[in-house]
Enzyme design. Sequence first.
Site, PDB file in Angstrom:
ATOM      1  N   LYS A 299       6.409   8.955   3.235  1.00 62.77           N
ATOM      2  CA  LYS A 299       5.976  10.054   2.355  1.00 62.77           C
ATOM      3  C   LYS A 299       4.857  10.914   2.944  1.00 62.77           C
ATOM      4  O   LYS A 299       4.842  12.124   2.751  1.00 62.77           O
ATOM      5  CB  LYS A 299       5.534   9.490   1.003  1.00 62.77           C
ATOM      6  CG  LYS A 299       6.681   8.907   0.189  1.00 62.77           C
ATOM      7  CD  LYS A 299       6.177   8.408  -1.153  1.00 62.77           C
ATOM      8  CE  LYS A 299       7.272   7.661  -1.889  1.00 62.77           C
ATOM      9  NZ  LYS A 299       6.832   7.194  -3.217  1.00 62.77           N
TER      10      LYS A 299
ATOM     11  N   ASP B 136       6.729  12.238  -7.645  1.00 59.81           N
ATOM     12  CA  ASP B 136       6.063  11.046  -8.204  1.00 59.81           C
ATOM     13  C   ASP B 136       5.007  11.448  -9.243  1.00 59.81           C
ATOM     14  O   ASP B 136       4.791  10.724 -10.222  1.00 59.81           O
ATOM     15  CB  ASP B 136       5.390  10.222  -7.098  1.00 59.81           C
ATOM     16  CG  ASP B 136       6.387   9.411  -6.288  1.00 59.81           C
ATOM     17  OD1 ASP B 136       7.488   9.108  -6.806  1.00 59.81           O
ATOM     18  OD2 ASP B 136       6.072   9.068  -5.128  1.00 59.81           O
TER      19      ASP B 136
HETATM   20  P1  NDP Z   1       0.830   1.984   0.027  1.00 61.34           P
HETATM   21  O1  NDP Z   1       1.207   0.976   1.037  1.00 61.34           O
HETATM   22  O2  NDP Z   1       0.620   3.407   0.409  1.00 61.34           O
HETATM   23  O3  NDP Z   1      -0.522   1.502  -0.741  1.00 61.34           O
HETATM   24  C1  NDP Z   1      -0.667   0.168  -1.140  1.00 61.34           C
HETATM   25  C2  NDP Z   1      -1.902   0.024  -2.026  1.00 61.34           C
HETATM   26  O4  NDP Z   1      -1.886  -1.296  -2.596  1.00 61.34           O
HETATM   27  C3  NDP Z   1      -3.221   0.143  -1.281  1.00 61.34           C
HETATM   28  O5  NDP Z   1      -4.168   0.733  -2.138  1.00 61.34           O
HETATM   29  C4  NDP Z   1      -3.582  -1.323  -1.006  1.00 61.34           C
HETATM   30  O6  NDP Z   1      -4.967  -1.547  -0.921  1.00 61.34           O
HETATM   31  C5  NDP Z   1      -3.094  -1.962  -2.264  1.00 61.34           C
HETATM   32  N1  NDP Z   1      -2.787  -3.383  -2.104  1.00 61.34           N
HETATM   33  C6  NDP Z   1      -1.785  -3.928  -1.371  1.00 61.34           C
HETATM   34  N2  NDP Z   1      -1.773  -5.270  -1.512  1.00 61.34           N
HETATM   35  C7  NDP Z   1      -2.782  -5.566  -2.362  1.00 61.34           C
HETATM   36  C8  NDP Z   1      -3.287  -6.794  -2.893  1.00 61.34           C
HETATM   37  N3  NDP Z   1      -2.729  -7.956  -2.579  1.00 61.34           N
HETATM   38  N4  NDP Z   1      -4.329  -6.734  -3.750  1.00 61.34           N
HETATM   39  C9  NDP Z   1      -4.887  -5.553  -4.096  1.00 61.34           C
HETATM   40  N5  NDP Z   1      -4.471  -4.355  -3.600  1.00 61.34           N
HETATM   41  C10 NDP Z   1      -3.432  -4.381  -2.758  1.00 61.34           C
HETATM   42  O7  NDP Z   1       1.981   1.883  -1.083  1.00 61.34           O
HETATM   43  P2  NDP Z   1       2.423   2.991  -2.144  1.00 61.34           P
HETATM   44  O8  NDP Z   1       1.205   3.669  -2.638  1.00 61.34           O
HETATM   45  O9  NDP Z   1       3.523   3.817  -1.607  1.00 61.34           O
HETATM   46  O10 NDP Z   1       3.064   2.072  -3.311  1.00 61.34           O
HETATM   47  C11 NDP Z   1       2.231   1.259  -4.122  1.00 61.34           C
HETATM   48  C12 NDP Z   1       3.080   0.585  -5.193  1.00 61.34           C
HETATM   49  O11 NDP Z   1       3.639   1.555  -6.091  1.00 61.34           O
HETATM   50  C13 NDP Z   1       4.251  -0.202  -4.617  1.00 61.34           C
HETATM   51  O12 NDP Z   1       4.362  -1.404  -5.348  1.00 61.34           O
HETATM   52  C14 NDP Z   1       5.449   0.679  -4.895  1.00 61.34           C
HETATM   53  O13 NDP Z   1       6.627  -0.070  -5.053  1.00 61.34           O
HETATM   54  C15 NDP Z   1       5.033   1.336  -6.214  1.00 61.34           C
HETATM   55  N6  NDP Z   1       5.681   2.641  -6.438  1.00 61.34           N
HETATM   56  C16 NDP Z   1       6.471   2.786  -7.545  1.00 61.34           C
HETATM   57  C17 NDP Z   1       7.074   3.991  -7.816  1.00 61.34           C
HETATM   58  C18 NDP Z   1       7.926   4.121  -9.024  1.00 61.34           C
HETATM   59  O14 NDP Z   1       8.665   5.117  -9.124  1.00 61.34           O
HETATM   60  N7  NDP Z   1       7.859   3.203  -9.975  1.00 61.34           N
HETATM   61  C19 NDP Z   1       6.913   5.163  -6.929  1.00 61.34           C
HETATM   62  C20 NDP Z   1       6.047   4.898  -5.798  1.00 61.34           C
HETATM   63  C21 NDP Z   1       5.480   3.676  -5.568  1.00 61.34           C
HETATM   64  P3  NDP Z   1      -5.781  -1.470   0.485  1.00 61.34           P
HETATM   65  O15 NDP Z   1      -6.178  -0.032   0.650  1.00 61.34           O
HETATM   66  O16 NDP Z   1      -6.919  -2.378   0.239  1.00 61.34           O
HETATM   67  O17 NDP Z   1      -4.842  -1.949   1.553  1.00 61.34           O
END
Ligand code: NDP
Length: 305
Positions: free
Chosen positions: A89, A125
């Site tokens: 993205k 989104d």
């Molecule tokens: P990214 O990889 O860009 O971001 C991931 C985020 O999650 C970061 O802020 C990361 O924190 C945090 N994170 C990951 N693991 C953990 C953990 N164990 N504990 C706390 N924080 C954590 O992913 P996206 O932003 O693209 O997607 C995020 C979520 O949203 C996904 O689950 C995805 O499936 C969902 N999503 C759903 C959509 C829908 O239509 N329903 C659309 C888009 C996304 P850090 O910065 O510390 O690494």
Amino acid sequence: MNPPEVFTLADLESWQATGPCLAVLGHPIAHSLSPAMHHAALALLAADEPGFGSWRYFKFDVPAETLAQALPVFHAKGFLGLNLTIPHKVLAVGLIERVDPAAAETGAVNTLRRTPAGFEGFNTDSHGITRAVADAFGLSLRGADVILLGAGGAARAAAVACLRERCASLWIGNRSAGNLDNLLQTLRPAAASHGGELRGFAPASPPDGLPRDALVINATSAGLKPGDASPIDLSRLRGRPRVYDMIYNPRETPLLRQAAALGLESANGLSMLAHQGARALELWTGRNVDASAMLDACARALAKS
Ligand code: NDP
């Protein structure tokens, strides 16, 4: 039923279109529900306009390092539209012909539409989360106090939606302070132009100043994998927050389980998926699209998976 086939860049080189083509590109992609929900909506459109009956939506496994090579081939092969998911993205913003100004504010695109010169990019989104929160809680982001968890692409789209809709306050919590600071810096211009309070915090120790009765949006991946911890302890928040978790598979995350145990209103991310998909299909077809039919198709596909 076997899941729909996953295609690769090698398949694309010899692609023989039998009708207008759409696709979702991601890595991994095998479990995407997008073909099922788009085909359900296209079938409804085809009932009124039979031409839509020949439109097809495919899924392609495209690793990040091949996106730049892949996009011109999708264009040359005549694809009308593409959806982008993890990890494309943000990367795609620098690879396409034009970026819609609203998408530029989020710094990420999830929908590409064909133009003669190349693809133009949109971010549906932001629309998806706005509509999903309205569906789930009858709540407008306008005037809402929002606690947003996460600092990745999904959090960015949600944050821009909150600011654009003129939320009262937006508190963003993220595990890594550096990623949180970067996101807050990126959002400062949008916060200044749209108004609303923008603050950051560490979810491990929620500050006393967090708003009462807030809308909590989980945009982290915490809860996707078995054994993941919840991204925040809801019992430490004041009042009766409403909880929207963008994760839809699994249907119930530790965060949603805690919300249920505390008797809080909550919803998972399936409706956001359907609304972002409906807006994408509207961009490609120029028709109004029934998001509820897409939601039903997602739920059916998920139940079978
Ligand atoms: P990214 O990889 O860009 O971001 C991931 C985020 O999650 C970061 O802020 C990361 O924190 C945090 N994170 C990951 N693991 C953990 C953990 N164990 N504990 C706390 N924080 C954590 O992913 P996206 O932003 O693209 O997607 C995020 C979520 O949203 C996904 O689950 C995805 O499936 C969902 N999503 C759903 C959509 C829908 O239509 N329903 C659309 C888009 C996304 P850090 O910065 O510390 O690494």
